[in-house]
Every structure is written in structure tokens, then in C-alpha cells.
Design an enzyme around this catalytic site. Structure first.
Site, PDB file in Angstrom:
ATOM      1  N   SER A 180      40.579  61.376-171.020  1.00  0.00           N
ATOM      2  CA  SER A 180      39.912  60.100-171.265  1.00  0.00           C
ATOM      3  C   SER A 180      40.499  59.054-170.335  1.00  0.00           C
ATOM      4  O   SER A 180      41.720  58.940-170.217  1.00  0.00           O
ATOM      5  CB  SER A 180      40.102  59.654-172.721  1.00  0.00           C
TER       6      SER A 180
ATOM      7  N   LYS B  14      45.356  60.956-171.405  1.00  0.00           N
ATOM      8  CA  LYS B  14      44.827  59.614-171.167  1.00  0.00           C
ATOM      9  C   LYS B  14      45.207  59.235-169.751  1.00  0.00           C
ATOM     10  O   LYS B  14      46.387  59.236-169.381  1.00  0.00           O
ATOM     11  CB  LYS B  14      45.419  58.609-172.159  1.00  0.00           C
TER      12      LYS B  14
END
Length: 372
Positions: free
Chosen positions: A235, A165
Site C-alpha cells: 500500500s 507500506k
């Protein structure tokens, strides 16, 4: 003497809304999940998956509030909470809770030589001017190595999935950088998501030995898509300034029935690599998985991206030409449908934006299965 090993548990739980933690709360209450053992939580939330998708932060805050009733603040912070926005098409919002427990194997022979191993790490805060540049590649590579060490994985070849992330740029962050006399890689906030995902994926590739740092430069990030990782899943999100990293692989130092394998889709309809990974995991069946086999799937983790060529197998697609809907949203829906046709269920962790994650237009697919 009895041997103490770690054992991974993976729980796929439904979400009725981005702030819905009821299924996790019930599992904790019932003793199915021990909060102290949670390594990471991946979630698919029903936002747009773009810069202004605050469902991701909403979900994280709800998880933090729940887990804060069971764990100290620092222990909650150590859990990698990776929310991926966008459940286009029939993709179902859900969370996947990755848990590790210590078990005493006793003197009985082990059922499996190696099992699913999990590790996590967080990097320092990334300065905005480093996003999408080689400094981010290096920082993520160091973080992946730390997560491998946490998992006890010494051979990069045993790693099948790395979830990162990563941060993105907002106008406030861009202006703050410029006030310090530096410039960011891009000034377009949506493009910054792609640059952050791409640099993070290249960092994974460096850590796993798929690429070397001296093969890369700033100019190749999000331009030379022939350079990629086959095991990265990155992401972007507005809700963090550092990187949260989870590594999943196989290790002889872990026990239990769970195993992971991966394949690489060469384009958005290439499901055969996923089928081959299933076969390697003991689920070699023709067509869509039958109900009994579906029950053994703990998680499906995939990346999706609209091919920069504007074509799928030499036939034109319009995902890159839509001014109303981001191409990442189209790709999630399209790949989600293709994979759902194979697996027979829709709570699939399909994440859009696959810059340097598999070949252009394709992407990695990792599968976790309970062996018998």
C-alpha cells in the site's frame, strides 16, 4: 524445563472516523491489549486511497498520540502502522491490531504443532529517484528478510502474508530530486503509487524466493505483470518516506490457536481460492460462512486490482475508463462485495492497487482463523 514461546493475538476493532481510537483505548484499559506487545496495526480508513488521501496520516497520528501515553517514542515508532485508504461500497472502516506476547507453555503437550507468527521491520528512507526501480526492489527484499528474522521464520514457504507500506512521490519530492540532478521513474504522482507498490511487491517476491533479482529490471516494473508475488500486499502513502513491513506466517516457535493460510484470486470474482484456504484452516462449509464460523475469523486481508485487459472473464469492464473515480476504488468495492458474500461480514481489509501482487486482475487473500 518449561518452554517460553511467543503467542500471537489479533484484534479487529471498529472505527467511526479516521481519528477514532476509542475501541483500541478501551481494549488497552480493559487489559485485552498490552501496548508493549503490539507488532503492527493495519487500518482501513474512509478516504479515497489516492495521493491526496490524508485520512491515513490522520489515523496514524491519532494512534501515535494514544500509544504515546503508554510507550516510549521509539517503541511507538517500531510499531508498523499501515493505513489503507478506501472503504468503497459497503467495506467497513476498521483496524486490525497484531499483538505478540511471551507465554510459558509449561510441560503440557502443545495443542498445535505450529501457530501464527508475526514479524516487523522498517527500511532506511528511500531516495525519490529509487522509487519504482530496482533499488526499491532490493531494499524491500532486505526488509522482508529482516521481518522474517524478527518473526523467527526461517523457511520462506511458511510465510503467508507480507504487508508493505511504501512511499509515493509528490511534486515537492520530484522537484527536490530534480534539483539534485536526478530524475524519478515517473512524474505523475498517482502513477508513482503504482510503481512503488509494484516494486515493493517484487521485493517481497525476491525475499520469498518467488523471483530472483537477476530475472528483473527497471523496465519490467509495472509493465510485465506475469511476474508477481502470491503473498505480497503493498500500500502506498504520502505519510512516510521509508517502508513499514509486517510478515505473517506459521512457526513451531509460536503457540496459540491462531493460524494463517492464503489463496490467490485469479480474477476479481474468483472466491474459490479463499474458500479452499478456509477449508485448510478447518472451516470447510458450503455457501456463506454461518455465524458460528464467522466468529472464528480474526482477519481477512486481500488485494484488488482492475484487470489491465479491460475484461473480467472475457466480458468488458469500465473500471479503467472512468475519469472521475480511480480504478483502484472500483476494484476495492467490487472485490470487497465478492468476498463479503463468502465471509458474511464487511470489515474486510481489502486494499486496492495490486501491481505484481497476484495475477493481473486478481490478488492474494490471506485469512487468519482461531482453531478449536
Amino acid at each position: 524445563m518449561p518452554t517460553t514461546l511467543r503467542r500471537a493475538h489479533v484484534h479487529r476493532l471498529p472505527m467511526r472516523s479516521p481519528d477514532d481510537v476509542a475501541a483500541l483505548e478501551a481494549a488497552i484499559t480493559q487489559g485485552t491489549i498490552d501496548p508493549a506487545g503490539i507488532v503492527a496495526i493495519l487500518g482501513k480508513t474512509e478516504g479515497n486511497g489516492c495521493v491526496n488521501d490524508f485520512t491515513r496520516a490522520f489515523a496514524v497520528r491519532s494512534l501515535e498520540a494514544l500509544l504515546g501515553r503508554h510507550l516510549a517514542t521509539e517503541a511507538v515508532r517500531q510499531i508498523a502502522m499501515v493505513m489503507s485508504g478506501g472503504t468503497e461500497g459497503a467495506l467497513s472502516p476498521h483496524m486490525i491490531v497484531f499483538e505478540a506476547r511471551e507465554v510459558d507453555e509449561g510441560h503440557a503437550p502443545r495443542a498445535f504443532a505450529a501457530s501464527l507468527a508475526l514479524g516487523r521491520a522498517r527500511t532506511p528512507v528511500l531516495p525519490s529517484e529509487h522509487l519504482g526501480r530496482m533499488q526499491q526492489v532490493a531494499q524491500v527484499a532486505a526488509g522482508v528478510r529482516a521481518a522474517m528474522n524478527d518473526a523467527g521464520i526461517t523457511d520462506a514457504g511458511d510465510v503467508h502474508y507480507v504487508q508493505v507500506k511504501c512511499p509515493l512521490l509528490t511534486m515537492e519530492r520530484i522537484e527536490a530530486a530534480e534539483a539534485r540532478g536526478v530524475r524519478t521513474a515517473v512524474r505523475d504522482t498517482l502513477k508513482s503509487m503504482g510503481f512503488s507498490r509494484g516494486a515493493s511487491a517484487l521485493g517481497v517476491a525476491v525475499a520469498l524466493g518467488e523471483l530472483a533479482m537477476d530475472e528483473l529490471s527497471d523496465t519490467e516494473i509495472c509493465t510485465d505483470y506475469a511476474r508477481y508475488s502470491e503473498r505480497a500486499a503493498t500500500s502506498g502513502g504520502v505519510e512516510l518516506l521509508d517502508h513499514e513491513i509486517m510478515v505473517a506466517g506459521m512457526s513451531r516457535d509460536w503457540t496459540g490457536p491462531l493460524a494463517i493460510d492464503h489463496g490467490v484470486m485469479r480474477d476479481a470474482i474468483d472466491i474459490e481460492p479463499a474458500r479452499a484456504a478456509l477449508a485448510r484452516l478447518g472451516l470447510d462449509v458450503p455457501g456463506q460462512l454461518p455465524a458460528a464460523a464467522r466468529g472464528r475469523i480474526a482477519a481477512v486481508l486481500a488485494k484488488a486490482e482492475a484487470a489491465q485487459s479491460g475484461k473480467v472473464r472475457d466480458v468488458r469492464h469500465t473500471m479503467l475508463d472512468d475519469s472521475d473515480v480511480s480504478s483502484t476504488r472500483h476494484a476495492r468495492a467490487f472485490v470487497g462485495g465478492a468476498l463479503a458474500g463468502l465471509f458474511g461480514f464487511t470489515d474486510l481489509f481489502v486494499s486496492g492497487g495490486a501491481e505484481h501482487q497476484g495475477p493481473d486482475g486478481g490478488g492474494p487473500v490471506a485469512i487468519i482463523v482461531e482453531r478449536t
